[in-house]
Scaffold this active site. Structure first.
Site, short mmCIF file in Angstrom:
data_model
loop_
_atom_site.label_atom_id
_atom_site.label_comp_id
_atom_site.label_asym_id
_atom_site.label_seq_id
_atom_site.Cartn_x
_atom_site.Cartn_y
_atom_site.Cartn_z
N CYS A 130 0.83 -1.21 0.00
CA CYS A 130 0.00 0.00 0.00
C CYS A 130 0.86 1.26 0.00
O CYS A 130 1.39 1.65 1.04
CB CYS A 130 -0.93 -0.01 1.21
SG CYS A 130 -1.92 1.49 1.39
N CYS A 133 -0.55 4.08 2.15
CA CYS A 133 -0.33 3.87 3.58
C CYS A 133 1.13 4.14 3.99
O CYS A 133 1.38 4.77 5.03
CB CYS A 133 -0.67 2.43 3.97
SG CYS A 133 -2.25 1.84 3.39
N ASP A 134 2.07 3.66 3.19
CA ASP A 134 3.47 3.61 3.63
C ASP A 134 4.42 4.56 2.91
O ASP A 134 5.60 4.63 3.26
CB ASP A 134 4.00 2.18 3.47
CG ASP A 134 3.24 1.20 4.34
OD1 ASP A 134 2.65 1.63 5.35
OD2 ASP A 134 3.21 0.00 4.01
#
Length: 357
Positions: A130, A133-134
């Site tokens: 992701c 997300c990261d």
């Protein structure tokens, strides 16, 4: 008992719930994790009609808000098993048991992780699925992406705003992503697209990913590697129903009906040609309307059976009454004809008739 239970709260599940609720059905949605599914990890949505351009999370928030306006019941529970008992479907979760007249399976898909043991070992230590997300963890660092589809390029564009350098590792000589994504990537100075580049090994250092091996030869240093190598349907909770193909996708007809009456499926969990947010939402609406029709027909079928039973009972009752009346009449006339008085009277009448002649 609910009219319909919907498993999964992505675009297919939420639209199914919306249509089912507006059709007058009593609805329950079950979702084990974050509502919205894979849309939450989508960087940018540009092709959902009426939405304009937004992030995946922004679109999910709009969908959830829409659902809330219709007071649809939602529980965050993980489904462990489904049992089909013909007219009743039983759903067992990690918290309880629920019954419904119909089910709509819309649990979507999960990213494939590949078959390299090191991938699992290095998850969270350089391996990610992701970018949304990261990506902040890789600011000014070197990262790689495995994949050549829309998801890989979309997430790559997002990552490139954080990373110092981004490699796109594509196994074949063909890029499957839409041209709009590819053209944007080619304009980014820090993105390098490598065709015919198969990641054959992951190299770690101090418990973290430090480099990747390409085609068993070349080594490229990376701080992180994002995998976009496809998806697998989330079907573990209903394997015993035997409604999937050999790859795990559910087989449905144009009405989103599975091979089991009363069980429907929609969205990325079904076998189809196009996997998009808008097609998932469309699948959900079809499944809900089909479920409504199924429930209505089931009720009408019960009523028809009851009416048929009542009609038959009436016919039998009338038949029995007529039989009793017939028997009573026979007995009455038999009693009259066989009585001495009747025989004597008839004898007189016969004699009088002869005498007149």
């Amino acid at each position: 008992m609910y009219d319909v239970i919907i498993i999964g709260m992505g675009p297919a599940g939420m639209n199914a719930a919306l249509y089912a609720k507006r059709s007058g059905l009593n609805v329950l949605i079950l979702e084990k994790s974050l509502p919205g599914g894979l849309i939450n990890i989508t960087n940018k949505v540009e092709n959902y009609l009426g939405n304009g351009i937004s992030t995946g999370k922004e679109l999910v928030e709009k969908m959830i808000e829409h659902i809330k306006n219709f007071d649809i019941e939602f529980k965050r529970e993980s489904v462990n098993e489904i049992t089909d008992e013909n007219k009743v479907k039983i759903v067992r979760t990690n918290k309880g048991e629920y019954k419904a007249k119909a089910l709509i399976l819309a649990s979507g898909r999960v990213p494939k992780k590949g078959d390299n043991e090191k991938i699992t070992k290095l998850e969270g230590r350089g391996i990610s699925y992701c970018a949304v997300c990261d990506a902040p963890f890789y600011k000014d660092k070197v990262v790689g992406i495995i994949g050549g589809g829309n998801s890989a390029f979309d997430e790559g564009l997002y990552l490139s705003d954080f990373a110092k350098k981004l490699y796109m590792f594509i196994r074949s000589d063909e890029i499957k992503a839409d041209e709009i994504f590819v053209n944007k990537a080619k304009k980014k100075e820090n993105i390098e697209i490598l065709l015919n580049s198969n990641v054959t090994d992951l190299i770690e250092k101090d418990g973290k990913l430090s480099a990747v091996e390409i085609n068993g030869k070349e080594k490229i240093d990376v701080d992180g590697l994002f995998l976009y190598i496809g998806y697998s349907p989330s079907t573990n909770y209903f394997k015993d129903l035997n409604i999937t193909d050999e790859t795990g996708y559910i087989i449905v007809n144009e009405k989103m009906e599975t091979s089991i009456p009363g069980i429907f499926a929609a969205g990325d969990i079904i076998k189809k040609g196009v996997y998009q947010i808008i097609t998932a939402a469309s699948d959900g609406s079809i499944a809900a309307l089909s479920a409504k029709k199924y429930i209505k027909n089931a009720v009408l079928g019960i009523q028809a059976n009851e009416q048929e039973i009542l009609k038959r009972e009436k016919e039998l009752s009338n038949s029995a009454m007529y039989s009793m009346m017939e028997d009573a009449t026979k007995d009455l006339f038999a009693g009259i004809f066989n009585s001495p008085e009747f025989k004597e009277e008839m004898s007189k009448k016969i004699k009088e008739g002869f005498n007149k002649k």
